[in-house]
Design an enzyme around this catalytic site. Structure first.
Site, short mmCIF file in Angstrom:
data_model
loop_
_atom_site.label_atom_id
_atom_site.label_comp_id
_atom_site.label_asym_id
_atom_site.label_seq_id
_atom_site.Cartn_x
_atom_site.Cartn_y
_atom_site.Cartn_z
N PRO A 10 11.37 -4.09 -48.34
CA PRO A 10 10.43 -3.03 -48.72
C PRO A 10 9.62 -3.30 -49.98
CG PRO A 10 12.67 -2.43 -49.33
CD PRO A 10 12.76 -3.73 -48.58
N ASP A 33 0.89 -10.46 -45.70
CA ASP A 33 0.17 -9.20 -45.59
C ASP A 33 -0.17 -8.67 -46.98
OD1 ASP A 33 0.35 -9.19 -42.86
OD2 ASP A 33 2.24 -8.11 -42.85
N LYS A 55 -4.58 -6.47 -44.09
CA LYS A 55 -5.54 -5.66 -43.35
C LYS A 55 -5.98 -4.49 -44.21
CE LYS A 55 -3.76 -6.92 -38.87
NZ LYS A 55 -2.85 -6.53 -37.85
N GLY A 85 5.94 -7.28 -44.43
CA GLY A 85 6.69 -6.25 -45.14
C GLY A 85 7.82 -5.70 -44.28
N GLY A 86 8.91 -5.33 -44.92
CA GLY A 86 10.02 -4.70 -44.19
C GLY A 86 10.63 -5.63 -43.19
N ASP A 87 10.77 -5.17 -41.97
CA ASP A 87 11.30 -5.99 -40.87
C ASP A 87 10.14 -6.40 -39.97
OD1 ASP A 87 14.07 -6.52 -39.22
OD2 ASP A 87 12.35 -6.15 -37.91
N MET A 166 3.25 5.10 -41.64
CA MET A 166 1.79 5.16 -41.47
C MET A 166 1.36 6.59 -41.13
SD MET A 166 1.35 1.65 -39.27
CE MET A 166 2.87 1.84 -38.35
N ALA A 195 8.16 2.64 -52.02
CA ALA A 195 9.60 2.54 -52.30
C ALA A 195 9.98 1.15 -52.79
CB ALA A 195 10.37 2.85 -51.02
N1 SAH Z 1 7.47 -3.69 -40.90
C1 SAH Z 1 7.41 -2.67 -41.93
C2 SAH Z 1 6.49 -1.53 -41.54
C3 SAH Z 1 5.04 -1.95 -41.35
S1 SAH Z 1 3.96 -0.60 -41.04
C4 SAH Z 1 8.82 -2.17 -42.24
O1 SAH Z 1 9.77 -2.49 -41.51
O2 SAH Z 1 9.00 -1.51 -43.27
C5 SAH Z 1 3.40 -0.21 -42.67
C6 SAH Z 1 3.96 1.13 -43.09
O3 SAH Z 1 5.30 0.96 -43.52
C7 SAH Z 1 3.27 1.76 -44.27
O4 SAH Z 1 2.11 2.46 -43.88
C8 SAH Z 1 4.34 2.71 -44.75
O5 SAH Z 1 4.44 3.85 -43.92
C9 SAH Z 1 5.58 1.88 -44.54
N2 SAH Z 1 6.01 1.14 -45.74
C10 SAH Z 1 6.14 -0.19 -45.84
N3 SAH Z 1 6.61 -0.53 -47.05
C11 SAH Z 1 6.79 0.62 -47.73
C12 SAH Z 1 7.27 0.94 -49.03
N4 SAH Z 1 7.67 0.00 -49.90
N5 SAH Z 1 7.32 2.24 -49.39
C13 SAH Z 1 6.94 3.21 -48.55
N6 SAH Z 1 6.48 2.97 -47.31
C14 SAH Z 1 6.41 1.69 -46.89
#
Ligand code: SAH
Length: 242
Positions: A10, A33, A55, A85-87, A166, A195
Site C-alpha cells: 500500500p 505506476d 495513469k 500498487g497493492g496486490d 476507486m 494509507a
Molecule cells: N492493486 C491495488 C489497487 C489498485 S486500484 C491494491 O491491491 O491495493 C487503485 C485504488 O486503490 C485507489 O483508487 C484507491 O482506492 C486504492 N488505494 C491504493 N493504494 C492506496 C493507499 N495507499 N491508500 C488508500 N487507498 C489506496
C-alpha cells in the site's frame, strides 16, 4: 528473460514482500505506476531503467501500450519488474498483463502484495471482519456506481463490511444507492486516504454524509459497523486507564 508482476503493497516500503525487495534490487528495468511511493522506488538498483506508466487523467498510457511495452522489454532484458500498487491481481489489471505476456511467449511470474483493500482499513484501526459486527467482506470498485442499474443497491448488506476502491468520485452516488438498497442511513463509514504513507488521513462519518465528506483520492471507503471501530485507540485508551 522474465517479467515479474510485483505487488508493491500500500505505500510504506517495509510492507513489501522480501521477494519483491530482492527483485527490485536486481531488476534491469522497472515499469511502475503513479501511486508507487519514493521509498519503494529507492530500492530499485541504481543502474536500472525506470519507466513511469502512471495513469493520470489527460496523460495516460493505454493498457494495450503497457502490454506491448512489457512484451518488448521482456524479450530484451533478463529481469523486468512490473511494479503495481497493492496486490497485482486486485484491480491492478495484472491478470491482463500476464495473459498478454504469456500469449507473446514471454515468461511471466507474479509476486503478491499487501492490498490496500485490507491494509487501508487496518491502518485506521478497522478490522474488516469482527465477531458480531461483520461476517465477511465485499471488495468492489466504485466505478460500478456509474452503471444504470444501480449496482450498489444490490450490495446493501448489514452483515458485511463493504470496501470500495476507486470510489471517492462516486461516493455520493454509492451512498444513495446503498440507502435505496435498504442499508440504514446512519451506518458507519470511514475513508482512509493514502494509507501507509506520510499523507495518511482518516475521516469517519455515517452513510448519508458520505457524499459531503471532504476527502480525496486515492482512498479506501469502508461502509458497515466495523467502520466505527478504532481498535488501536481502544487499546491506547485501555492502557492509559491503568
Ligand atoms: N492493486 C491495488 C489497487 C489498485 S486500484 C491494491 O491491491 O491495493 C487503485 C485504488 O486503490 C485507489 O483508487 C484507491 O482506492 C486504492 N488505494 C491504493 N493504494 C492506496 C493507499 N495507499 N491508500 C488508500 N487507498 C489506496
Amino acid at each position: 528473460m522474465t517479467v515479474f508482476l510485483v505487488g508493491a503493497g500500500p505505500g510504506d516500503a517495509d510492507l513489501l514482500t522480501v521477494r519483491a525487495a530482492r527483485l527490485l534490487a536486481r531488476a534491469d528495468v522497472v515499469v511502475h505506476d503513479r501511486l508507487i511511493e519514493p521509498s519503494v522506488l529507492a530500492l530499485v538498483a541504481s543502474n536500472a531503467e525506470r519507466i513511469d506508466v502512471g495513469k493520470e487523467p489527460g496523460n495516460s498510457v493505454s493498457q494495450s501500450m503497457i502490454n506491448e511495452l512489457l512484451v518488448s522489454l521482456g524479450r530484451r532484458h533478463a529481469n523486468v519488474v512490473r511494479l503495481k500498487g497493492g496486490d497485482p491481481f486486485v484491480f491492478g489489471r495484472g491478470g491482463e498483463e500476464m495473459i498478454a505476456l504469456r500469449e507473446a511467449g514471454v515468461d511471466c511470474e507474479v509476486v503478491p502484495g499487501i492490498t490496500s483493500a485490507f491494509s487501508g482499513p487496518l491502518a485506521a484501526g478497522i478490522p474488516v471482519t469482527h465477531r458480531r459486527l461483520a461476517r465477511g467482506v465485499t471488495v468492489v470498485t466504485g466505478h460500478c456506481a456509474d452503471d444504470d442499474d444501480g449496482y450498489f443497491r444490490r450490495l446493501a448488506n448489514p452483515d458485511l463490511s463493504l470496501i470500495v476502491l476507486m470510489g471517492v468520485g462516486h461516493r455520493a452516488r454509492i451512498a444513495r444507492q446503498l440507502v435505496e438498497g435498504g442499508l440504514d442511513r446512519d451506518t458507519a463509514v470511514a475513508v482512509i486516504e493514502s494509507a501507509w504513507t506520510e499523507r495518511q488521513r482518516v475521516t469517519r462519518g455515517v452513510l448519508h454524509e458520505l457524499g459531503a465528506l471532504d476527502v480525496a483520492s486515492p482512498a479506501i471507503i469502508v461502509v458497515g459497523p466495523c467502520a466505527a471501530l478504532d481498535v488501536a485507540a481502544l487499546l491506547a485508551d485501555a492502557a492509559s486507564a491503568y
